[in-house]
Design a protein around this motif. Sequence first.
Motif, PDB file in Angstrom:
ATOM      1  N   ARG A  14       0.808  -1.284  -0.095  1.00 51.24           N
ATOM      2  CA  ARG A  14       0.024  -0.214   0.030  1.00 51.24           C
ATOM      3  C   ARG A  14       0.916   1.303  -0.087  1.00 51.24           C
ATOM      4  O   ARG A  14       0.595   2.053  -0.833  1.00 51.24           O
ATOM      5  N   ILE A  15       1.939   1.401   0.876  1.00 49.76           N
ATOM      6  CA  ILE A  15       2.899   2.465   0.938  1.00 49.76           C
ATOM      7  C   ILE A  15       3.510   2.620  -0.618  1.00 49.76           C
ATOM      8  O   ILE A  15       3.467   3.557  -1.049  1.00 49.76           O
ATOM      9  N   LEU A  16       3.753   1.540  -1.285  1.00 44.47           N
ATOM     10  CA  LEU A  16       4.423   1.692  -2.579  1.00 44.47           C
ATOM     11  C   LEU A  16       3.584   2.274  -3.463  1.00 44.47           C
ATOM     12  O   LEU A  16       3.951   2.879  -4.498  1.00 44.47           O
ATOM     13  N   GLN A  17       1.988   1.974  -3.441  1.00 43.22           N
ATOM     14  CA  GLN A  17       1.193   2.436  -4.239  1.00 43.22           C
ATOM     15  C   GLN A  17       1.251   3.926  -4.108  1.00 43.22           C
ATOM     16  O   GLN A  17       1.187   4.566  -5.145  1.00 43.22           O
ATOM     17  N   PHE A  18       1.191   4.446  -2.954  1.00 40.02           N
ATOM     18  CA  PHE A  18       1.415   6.010  -2.688  1.00 40.02           C
ATOM     19  C   PHE A  18       2.487   6.522  -3.252  1.00 40.02           C
ATOM     20  O   PHE A  18       2.576   7.592  -4.036  1.00 40.02           O
ATOM     21  N   GLU A  19       3.648   5.862  -3.073  1.00 41.58           N
ATOM     22  CA  GLU A  19       4.742   6.312  -3.543  1.00 41.58           C
ATOM     23  C   GLU A  19       4.743   6.488  -4.972  1.00 41.58           C
ATOM     24  O   GLU A  19       5.630   7.235  -5.659  1.00 41.58           O
ATOM     25  N   LYS A  20       4.334   5.464  -5.514  1.00 38.87           N
ATOM     26  CA  LYS A  20       4.301   5.541  -7.191  1.00 38.87           C
ATOM     27  C   LYS A  20       3.380   6.667  -7.703  1.00 38.87           C
ATOM     28  O   LYS A  20       3.739   7.330  -8.543  1.00 38.87           O
ATOM     29  N   VAL A  21       2.227   6.795  -7.065  1.00 43.81           N
ATOM     30  CA  VAL A  21       1.338   7.969  -7.561  1.00 43.81           C
ATOM     31  C   VAL A  21       2.077   9.380  -7.357  1.00 43.81           C
ATOM     32  O   VAL A  21       2.044   9.955  -8.157  1.00 43.81           O
ATOM     33  N   LEU A  22       2.542   9.353  -5.937  1.00 41.40           N
ATOM     34  CA  LEU A  22       3.167  10.608  -5.638  1.00 41.40           C
ATOM     35  C   LEU A  22       4.232  10.909  -6.855  1.00 41.40           C
ATOM     36  O   LEU A  22       4.542  11.953  -7.238  1.00 41.40           O
ATOM     37  N   HIS A  23       5.343   9.993  -7.170  1.00 38.59           N
ATOM     38  CA  HIS A  23       6.414  10.264  -7.956  1.00 38.59           C
ATOM     39  C   HIS A  23       5.833  10.437  -9.655  1.00 38.59           C
ATOM     40  O   HIS A  23       6.021  11.229 -10.071  1.00 38.59           O
ATOM     41  N   GLU A  24       4.500   9.903  -9.860  1.00 37.68           N
ATOM     42  CA  GLU A  24       4.069  10.179 -11.261  1.00 37.68           C
ATOM     43  C   GLU A  24       3.457  11.788 -11.067  1.00 37.68           C
ATOM     44  O   GLU A  24       3.665  12.365 -12.249  1.00 37.68           O
ATOM     45  N   VAL A  25       2.743  12.163 -10.143  1.00 40.50           N
ATOM     46  CA  VAL A  25       2.307  13.389  -9.931  1.00 40.50           C
ATOM     47  C   VAL A  25       3.389  14.399 -10.143  1.00 40.50           C
ATOM     48  O   VAL A  25       3.186  15.576 -10.956  1.00 40.50           O
ATOM     49  N   CYS A  26       4.611  13.843  -9.240  1.00 40.70           N
ATOM     50  CA  CYS A  26       5.598  15.118  -9.070  1.00 40.70           C
ATOM     51  C   CYS A  26       6.247  15.185 -10.572  1.00 40.70           C
ATOM     52  O   CYS A  26       6.666  16.031 -10.943  1.00 40.70           O
ATOM     53  N   SER A  27       6.311  13.918 -11.243  1.00 41.23           N
ATOM     54  CA  SER A  27       6.988  14.089 -12.504  1.00 41.23           C
ATOM     55  C   SER A  27       6.380  14.808 -13.737  1.00 41.23           C
ATOM     56  O   SER A  27       6.810  15.689 -14.315  1.00 41.23           O
ATOM     57  N   LYS A  28       4.957  14.642 -13.510  1.00 42.61           N
ATOM     58  CA  LYS A  28       4.181  15.306 -14.576  1.00 42.61           C
ATOM     59  C   LYS A  28       4.339  16.823 -14.414  1.00 42.61           C
ATOM     60  O   LYS A  28       3.767  17.602 -15.169  1.00 42.61           O
ATOM     61  N   ASN A  29       4.360  17.308 -12.988  1.00 41.22           N
ATOM     62  CA  ASN A  29       4.288  18.663 -12.676  1.00 41.22           C
ATOM     63  C   ASN A  29       5.748  19.189 -12.601  1.00 41.22           C
ATOM     64  O   ASN A  29       6.017  20.406 -11.933  1.00 41.22           O
ATOM     65  N   ASN A  30       6.816  18.538 -12.895  1.00 38.97           N
ATOM     66  CA  ASN A  30       8.277  18.841 -12.819  1.00 38.97           C
ATOM     67  C   ASN A  30       8.452  19.323 -11.232  1.00 38.97           C
ATOM     68  O   ASN A  30       9.132  20.412 -11.180  1.00 38.97           O
TER      69      ASN A  30
END
Length: 78
Positions: A14-30
Motif C-alpha cells: 500500500r505504501i508503494l502504491q502511494f509512493e508510485k502515485v506521488l512520483h507520477e504526479v511530481c514527474s508530470k508537474n516537474n
Amino acid sequence: TPVAWSDIHFTNDRILQFEKVLHEVCSKNNIPHVATFEALKDKMDSTKLFTDGLHPNNEGHQLIFELIQPELDKLLNT
C-alpha cells in the motif's frame, strides 16, 4: 505493520502504491521527488526508525533528512 493504538495495518504494498502515485504526479508537474520508503524499508529490520510503527522517531527523521538533503541542496544552489 500494525500501529500500537489500533488494529490498523499499513502494508508495504500500500505504501508503494502511494509512493508510485506521488512520483507520477511530481514527474508530470516537474516537481522534484525523493523516494524515501525503499531506504527506510531496507533499514527497518535492523533499526528502530518508528515510534509507533507509523511515525518516524529521531533516527527515522534523520535518515529522511539525509535522503532529501542532496535534492534540497540542488534546489537551493540553482
